[in-house]
Design an enzyme around this catalytic site. Structure first.
Site, PDB file in Angstrom:
ATOM      1  N   GLU A 120       0.847  -1.188   0.000  1.00  0.00           N
ATOM      2  CA  GLU A 120       0.000   0.000   0.000  1.00  0.00           C
ATOM      3  C   GLU A 120       0.883   1.238   0.000  1.00  0.00           C
ATOM      4  OE1 GLU A 120      -2.365   3.058   0.036  1.00  0.00           O
ATOM      5  OE2 GLU A 120      -3.101   1.028  -0.381  1.00  0.00           O
ATOM      6  N   GLN A 121       0.653   2.141  -0.958  1.00  0.00           N
ATOM      7  CA  GLN A 121       1.523   3.300  -1.096  1.00  0.00           C
ATOM      8  C   GLN A 121       1.319   4.337   0.007  1.00  0.00           C
ATOM      9  OE1 GLN A 121       0.698   5.270  -4.799  1.00  0.00           O
ATOM     10  NE2 GLN A 121      -1.434   5.708  -4.285  1.00  0.00           N
ATOM     11  N   ARG A 180     -17.561   3.672   3.028  1.00  0.00           N
ATOM     12  CA  ARG A 180     -16.402   2.981   2.450  1.00  0.00           C
ATOM     13  C   ARG A 180     -15.373   2.624   3.514  1.00  0.00           C
ATOM     14  NH1 ARG A 180     -16.011   3.307  -3.186  1.00  0.00           N
ATOM     15  NH2 ARG A 180     -13.848   2.644  -3.013  1.00  0.00           N
ATOM     16  N   TYR A 192     -28.589   8.038   0.600  1.00  0.00           N
ATOM     17  CA  TYR A 192     -28.973   6.823   1.325  1.00  0.00           C
ATOM     18  C   TYR A 192     -28.280   6.804   2.677  1.00  0.00           C
ATOM     19  CZ  TYR A 192     -24.591   5.491  -1.022  1.00  0.00           C
ATOM     20  OH  TYR A 192     -23.310   5.476  -1.519  1.00  0.00           O
ATOM     21  N   ASP A 231     -11.030  -1.814 -10.178  1.00  0.00           N
ATOM     22  CA  ASP A 231     -10.915  -0.662 -11.070  1.00  0.00           C
ATOM     23  C   ASP A 231      -9.677  -0.698 -11.952  1.00  0.00           C
ATOM     24  OD1 ASP A 231     -13.273   0.408 -10.214  1.00  0.00           O
ATOM     25  OD2 ASP A 231     -12.395   1.981  -8.984  1.00  0.00           O
TER      26      ASP A 231
END
Length: 418
Positions: free
Chosen positions: A32-33, A106, A215, A305
């Site tokens: 992970e950067q 998220r 939502y 993605d």
């Protein structure tokens, strides 16, 4: 099968892959950067296809502790405020698909995946580790990091998002594509809203060249709001012309958003005005996948993605990354020493690419329909009123994920067609 797999990217897709591999007995090193693990953005929606995977991973209780479970999707006219259509969720989604429809922040989804990865104990987590390049050989993969370190593994999974470095080296430099849309995102406490706007529903407001979705998240204590409008950064929509397109943190002005929305109805304006602060960024993507070669080649695969970035008009970005990870885990179970990574990743790519391409295409189509004007808008509204749930539901999507091709092992939904 005890080879080490390199996972580039520690977002939702990367964490999901690390978890799926660990559950299959495969050690990973996750790069992970950033200096800390976390997620940018705010809320996201998880259809039954995604919650089915989380249930299979034993994460139902963790999801219930942080998510909301809306009772319905309401579609309304952004200007007139009239109802256009409705899809029952809640108990109906559970009855139809065997799993619920959830909305979650998220960061909460990322945190529960991270906790599950740490509990499995087969993943080495490395922060401040940004991949610079990789070299693939018949025997393995070497990943070179920006700090000069080299990490060796038997396979590499590029989970490094839309601007993926793994993708660039694997498929060549192909610029991302601008959607011509901007997303304003914000959150507001439910307690700060009028009572009618606190309902546990997903509401989609459709208008000419714009739409708004909101939502509940965090058990209903907060409402996530996303307003998508036609436009370009620096042209009346905050930021500076030439702003970094990879940034998710452009400052946004509420006045710019209000101007783009046009003559919005009172309920929608009440929601918009209640949001204390907005962030803004341009929505970019890539053309839909055209073949399995865009998912994997040799010992390197692209996930989420990095392989199939989605416009957020079908609410499936996180779900497709989670499905990718689950599929890879299913292929690796049961553990077999004779498995070789090029074969495993080829089967993964053959299984996933057409479904991911279909979701990409449907997401792009929805964006055009949501922002329609004139006769197309009239036709959309008429069809929605006449067809109702038949138009809004997506059985082909929510019945997933499909089993890996030529899978020799049974599963609880092995007969499900997707």
């Amino acid at each position: 099968m005890n080879q080490q797999v390199i996972v580039a990217g520690g977002g939702i897709g990367g964490m999901a892959c690390a978890l799926a591999l660990a559950r299959s007995g495969v050690p990973t090193v996750l790069l992970e950067q950033a200096a800390v693990f976390g997620e940018v953005g705010a809320g996201l929606q998880l259809g039954p296809n995604a919650t089915r995977v989380l249930a299979d991973w034993g994460l139902t209780d963790a999801l219930q502790a942080c998510a909301a479970f809306p009772e319905a999707l309401h579609v309304r006219d952004a200007h007139r405020g009239t109802d256009l259509g409705q899809l029952r969720l809640g108990a109906m989604a559970l009855a139809r698909y065997g799993q619920p429809y959830a909305t979650v922040h998220r960061a909460d989804l990322h945190a529960l995946l991270l906790a599950a990865v740490q509990e499995q104990g087969l993943t080495e987590l490395r922060l401040n580790a940004r991949l610079a390049s990789f070299a693939q050989t018949p025997a393995g993969v070497s990943a070179s990091l920006e700090d000069g370190a080299v990490v060796d593994g038997d396979a590499l999974l590029g989970c490094d998002g839309l601007w993926s470095r793994v993708r660039m080296q694997l498929l060549g430099h192909r610029p991302v594509r601008s959607s011509g849309h901007l997303a304003y995102r914000g959150m507001v406490r439910s307690a700060d809203l009028p009572v009618p706007l606190r309902a546990s529903v997903v509401t989609a407001w459709l208008g000419p060249r714009m739409h708004v979705v909101h939502y509940p998240v965090r058990g209903g204590e907060w409402i996530n709001v996303v307003a998508v409008v036609d436009g370009v950064l620096g042209q009346g929509h905050g930021g500076e012309a030439g702003s970094d397109p990879q940034s998710w943190t452009h400052q946004a002005r509420a006045t710019d958003l209000a101007r783009a929305l046009g003559p919005a109805c009172a309920d929608l304006l009440s929601m918009i005005h209640a949001v204390p602060a907005w962030s803004l960024w341009a929505l970019n993507d890539r053309p839909a996948m055209t073949g399995a070669h865009e998912h994997a080649q040799g010992r390197v695969a692209l996930v989420g993605d990095a392989a199939h970035p989605l416009r957020p008009y079908l609410a499936q970005g996180a779900a497709m990354a989670i499905e990718d990870a689950w599929t890879l885990g299913r292929i690796l179970k049961p553990v077999r020493a004779r498995d070789d990574w090029p074969q495993v990743l080829a089967r993964f790519a053959d299984t996933r690419w057409q479904r991911n391409a279909r979701v990409q295409q449907q997401s792009q189509r929805n964006g055009r329909i949501f922002h329609a004007m004139g006769m197309v808008r009239w036709g959309r509204d008429t069809a929605m009123r006449l067809l109702g749930e038949r138009l809004l539901d997506n059985p082909w999507l929510y019945d997933g994920p499909p089993e890996p091709l030529q899978d020799p092992t049974p599963s609880p939904h092995s007969k499900r067609k997707t």
